[in-house]
Scaffold this active site. Structure first.
Site, mmCIF file in Angstrom:
data_model
loop_
_atom_site.group_PDB
_atom_site.id
_atom_site.type_symbol
_atom_site.label_atom_id
_atom_site.label_comp_id
_atom_site.label_asym_id
_atom_site.label_seq_id
_atom_site.Cartn_x
_atom_site.Cartn_y
_atom_site.Cartn_z
ATOM 1 N NE ARG A 158 -4.887 3.785 -2.472
ATOM 2 C CZ ARG A 158 -5.152 3.371 -3.698
ATOM 3 N NH1 ARG A 158 -5.355 4.227 -4.689
ATOM 4 N NH2 ARG A 158 -5.210 2.081 -3.952
ATOM 5 C CD GLU B 64 -5.445 -4.360 0.138
ATOM 6 O OE1 GLU B 64 -4.586 -3.527 0.465
ATOM 7 O OE2 GLU B 64 -6.538 -4.062 -0.376
ATOM 8 C CE LYS C 157 -8.542 -0.264 5.697
ATOM 9 N NZ LYS C 157 -8.370 -0.250 4.234
ATOM 10 C CG ASP D 195 -10.704 -0.120 1.488
ATOM 11 O OD1 ASP D 195 -10.322 0.510 2.480
ATOM 12 O OD2 ASP D 195 -10.003 -0.303 0.481
ATOM 13 C CD GLU E 247 -8.027 4.414 -0.948
ATOM 14 O OE1 GLU E 247 -7.753 4.326 0.253
ATOM 15 O OE2 GLU E 247 -7.923 3.458 -1.733
ATOM 16 C CD1 TRP F 40 -9.606 -6.020 -4.727
ATOM 17 C CD2 TRP F 40 -7.835 -6.483 -6.005
ATOM 18 N NE1 TRP F 40 -8.565 -6.333 -3.883
ATOM 19 C CE2 TRP F 40 -7.459 -6.628 -4.642
ATOM 20 C CE3 TRP F 40 -6.857 -6.729 -6.978
ATOM 21 C CZ2 TRP F 40 -6.175 -6.989 -4.240
ATOM 22 C CZ3 TRP F 40 -5.573 -7.088 -6.582
ATOM 23 C CH2 TRP F 40 -5.240 -7.222 -5.226
HETATM 24 O O1 GCW Z 1 -7.988 1.368 1.100
HETATM 25 C C1 GCW Z 1 -7.085 0.430 0.604
HETATM 26 C C2 GCW Z 1 -6.143 1.228 -0.199
HETATM 27 C C3 GCW Z 1 -4.725 0.741 -0.145
HETATM 28 C C4 GCW Z 1 -4.346 0.542 1.318
HETATM 29 C C5 GCW Z 1 -5.253 -0.537 1.884
HETATM 30 C C6 GCW Z 1 -5.027 -0.740 3.367
HETATM 31 C C7 GCW Z 1 -2.261 0.956 2.399
HETATM 32 O O2 GCW Z 1 -6.592 1.286 -1.517
HETATM 33 O O3 GCW Z 1 -3.911 1.728 -0.748
HETATM 34 O O4 GCW Z 1 -2.999 0.205 1.489
HETATM 35 O O5 GCW Z 1 -6.595 -0.164 1.746
HETATM 36 O O6 GCW Z 1 -5.726 -0.109 4.148
HETATM 37 O O7 GCW Z 1 -4.171 -1.508 3.738
#
Ligand code: GCW
Length: 685
Positions: A138, A265, A333, A338, A366, A531
């Site tokens: 990213r 993930e 986060k 996300d 991103e 997804w």
């Molecule tokens: O936002 C998503 C991204 C991934 C990222 C993941 C995360 C580093 O698409 O690329 O991986 O989250 O925060 O772990």
């Protein structure tokens, strides 16, 4: 005649605006005055502080300024006491921060009132998603400034220069930590060669008060240590981590600690061995403890279950509250999904009361147009930090729930995923630099307004009085014709992106994995449902939106009252989150009196019109900007405008298949064909 005269003036002004490539960021102080610095102590950090004063002094010519290290209980950690002619601190780093504050105030014309200034968070950390091969997950501004392809470990003079510039920029806004590698971590990072390079980087960053941290892969004991397992309760595994951490601190005595993405993930984690996140985090925390290191354990977890993805981190982590060591911080986060253009805050903030929690923001864009779209993120972060959680009554903002004001956290911290690469301007877009700057400023003071940050950044970055040219840049003329319109553009820019990408609480409707262009239709066969965009927008002939009320996933129940009820009730749910929490009929009546369908159409169209306005604003400020930076931004705005139109057309034409309603006639018609858009994903140029 008038016209010719106008052109002449324009040419003349542009002539005085000297060329800049953006590499100096907000630190362009080349028009300083002499200053006499008095400092009785000596250290590499104090030397830097003195040099900075000499480089950037814009106070009274030949004035004296004293830098004094003296213990004061009211000054916390590396905070400082500032006045026009003195900076006092407990430490050299405090002095350095005080110097940068003083210089910034001089350069922006802000008053210098005697005050004690302490940071909101103890640790203000950049997360680099840089891979050992030099690529950046990213990343949109070139390769890594830390790692190179072909395992080339030689530390060149160029490397050192760049790391020093990086350290200086960070210190100037108070950032005091950096994670040097991707959270999708390669186990290689713990090998001797990589650690040697980490050591070299740490040496350049140290005088600027920046600690280095590493992301580690949970299965490292088996992957690089040759053990049969990475089970966190296995004695050999414990020993392996202890030894590794010992080795690291032998090389880097002030090493900060680890960042871990585990059982997330596809990354390995304690759950692979039937253990909990707490077992995993505590193993590392115990090993780091004797050296003062910390573990930042990420809560970004969700699996392909039927549970609403927005609920999963809360479900997994709440039962573990109180089970983590005090040198573990759970890194959450800002939103529950996300880094979307807009999300409500994650319900974990303020809810885990016996565990330290730190926010993770994403500076790299991103999901917000990457290095093409002009989006100033501070407005989003301000909205987030000021969000009321009600966890300890009213006044329990996310900011206060994470900075130690409400809960007695042993450590406090905030992280931002960096947008920095090898591009000359560091960030791939002149205005993306403002997001790096804003992250630092908010991490230092989580009560700052985004408006103040935009104002500071513009003055430092574009004012002609801060460049080598002779023009006086903070004149009324500059304020009226550059500062005001450009600041307004920055302030509007995030809402603009929300408008043309995903208004009214829509989220995650991107095409493919690039997360750049629109793709509300995108759902390849066999792909995990969570997804794909249809999972999130749920458009059908009955309406659109994700029902997260009691009749749906009941994610609202994770929010403290009265918030849960507010979000649930259509009368009180803020319209910015409407389709995040509700699935509503196309004819649902909005507060404006329009139907939901019409309102959606207007938002998309407004977004496009706003970018067109940005283009005008920017074209008009040409006389005030050097040609190089001017044309970069101008051409990016053109691409953003084309992209915004694609977003609008793609989303409206796609959703129209379900709404079966006309696009209001006051709105410009789509200019693209839906099938063409579906065939060709939008590409970044
Ligand atoms: O936002 C998503 C991204 C991934 C990222 C993941 C995360 C580093 O698409 O690329 O991986 O989250 O925060 O772990």
């Amino acid at each position: 005649m008038k016209q010719i005269f106008g052109v002449f003036i324009l040419a003349l002004t542009s002539f005085f605006v000297s060329a800049e490539d953006g590499h100096n960021l907000w630190l362009r102080n080349s028009k300083s005055k002499p200053v006499n610095v008095v400092c009785l102590k000596n250290s590499p950090t104090l030397t830097i502080a003195k040099q900075e004063l000499q480089l950037g002094w814009q106070g009274e010519a030949s004035a004296s300024i004293s830098l004094k290290i003296k213990q004061d209980k009211a000054i916390i950690g590396n905070g400082f006491k500032i006045s026009k002619n003195e900076i006092q601190a407990n430490t050299g780093f405090g002095i350095l921060y005080g110097v940068f504050e003083l210089l910034r105030r001089q350069q922006t014309g802000e008053e210098i009132i005697p005050a004690i200034v302490n940071a909101s968070y103890e640790r203000r950390i950049l997360n680099h998603w840089d891979n050992p091969d030099g690529s950046i997950e990213r990343g949109y501004a070139g390769g890594s400034i830390f790692w190179r392809k072909n395992n080339s470990f030689e530390v060149t003079e160029n490397d050192k220069k760049l790391w020093q510039e990086y350290a200086r920029a960070n210190a100037s806004v108070g950032i005091n930590g950096t994670v040097l590698n991707n959270v999708n971590a390669s186990p290689l990072i713990l090998s001797k060669e990589y650690l040697e390079r980490v050591k070299a980087i740490a040496e350049m960053l140290r005088p600027y008060g920046i600690k280095t941290y590493l992301s580690v892969k949970f299965s490292s004991p088996s992957l690089v240590g040759g053990l049969k397992t990475s089970d966190p309760l296995n004695p050999d595994v414990i020993k392996w981590w202890n030894d590794k951490i010992h080795e690291i601190y032998n090389m880097i005595p002030d090493f900060g600690g680890f960042l871990v993405k585990a059982s997330s993930e596809g990354q390995p984690g304690p759950q692979d061995f039937g253990r909990t996140h707490a077992d995993g985090a505590n193993l590392l925390a115990d090993a780091l403890k004797p050296f003062g290191g910390i573990v930042m354990w990420r809560a970004f977890v969700y699996s392909a279950t039927d549970e609403d993805r927005a609920k999963q981190a809360y479900l997994e982590f709440m039962p573990l509250d109180g089970k983590f060591r005090d040198n573990v911080i759970i890194q959450v986060k800002n939103g529950p999904i996300d880094f979307q253009p807009r999300e409500p805050f994650s319900p974990l903030f303020g809810a885990m009361k016996k565990t330290s929690i730190m926010p993770e923001l994403q500076i790299t864009q991103e999901y917000l147009g990457q290095s093409v779209h002009l989006v100033f993120l501070a407005t989003m972060w301000e909205e987030f930090l000021k969000s009321e959680t009600y966890q300890e009554g009213s006044g329990s903002s996310v900011a206060r729930c994470t900075d130690g004001s409400i809960f007695p956290q042993k450590h406090t911290a905030i992280a931002g995923v960096a947008n920095i690469g090898l591009d000359t301007d560091w960030c791939g877009h002149q205005f993306a630099q403002s997001n790096w700057y804003a992250f630092g400023r908010l991490a230092w003071n989580n009560q700052l307004t985004s408006e103040q940050i935009a104002n500071e950044w513009l003055k430092l970055t574009f004012s002609q009085s801060n460049s080598s040219s002779d023009q006086s840049g903070t004149s009324d003329d500059w304020n009226d014709h550059f500062l005001k319109p450009v600041q307004k553009m920055m302030m509007d820019s995030r809402e603009t992106a929300v408008n043309y990408m995903m208004p009214l609480g829509l989220h995650h409707i991107f095409a493919a994995n690039e997360h750049y262009g629109p793709g509300p239709w995108w759902a390849p066969k066999g792909m995990r449902k969570d997804w794909t965009p249809p999972y999130y927008h749920k458009a059908d002939s009955a309406g659109i939106g994700f029902d997260r009320t009691q009749t749906g996933s009941n994610a609202v129940s994770q929010y403290h009252e009265p918030l849960g009820s507010q979000y649930s009730d259509l009368k009180t749910c803020p319209e910015i989150y409407l389709l995040w929490f509700h699935h509503l009929p196309w004819d649902y009546k909005m507060k404006s009196g329009k139907t939901l369908w019409d309102e959606i159409c207007y938002h998309y169209d407004t977004g496009v019109q706003q970018v067109r306005e940005f283009q005008k604003v920017w074209d008009k400020v040409r006389p005030y900007v050097d040609p190089e930076r001017f044309s970069q931004v101008q051409s990016k705005l053109r691409e953003q405008c084309i992209n915004a139109q694609v977003w609008k057309d793609a989303c409206l034409l796609y959703f129209q298949q379900f709404s079966h309603r006309v696009i209001p006639f006051e709105i410009e018609r789509p200019v693209h064909d839906l099938n063409e858009l579906i065939k060709n994903d939008l590409k970044r140029h």
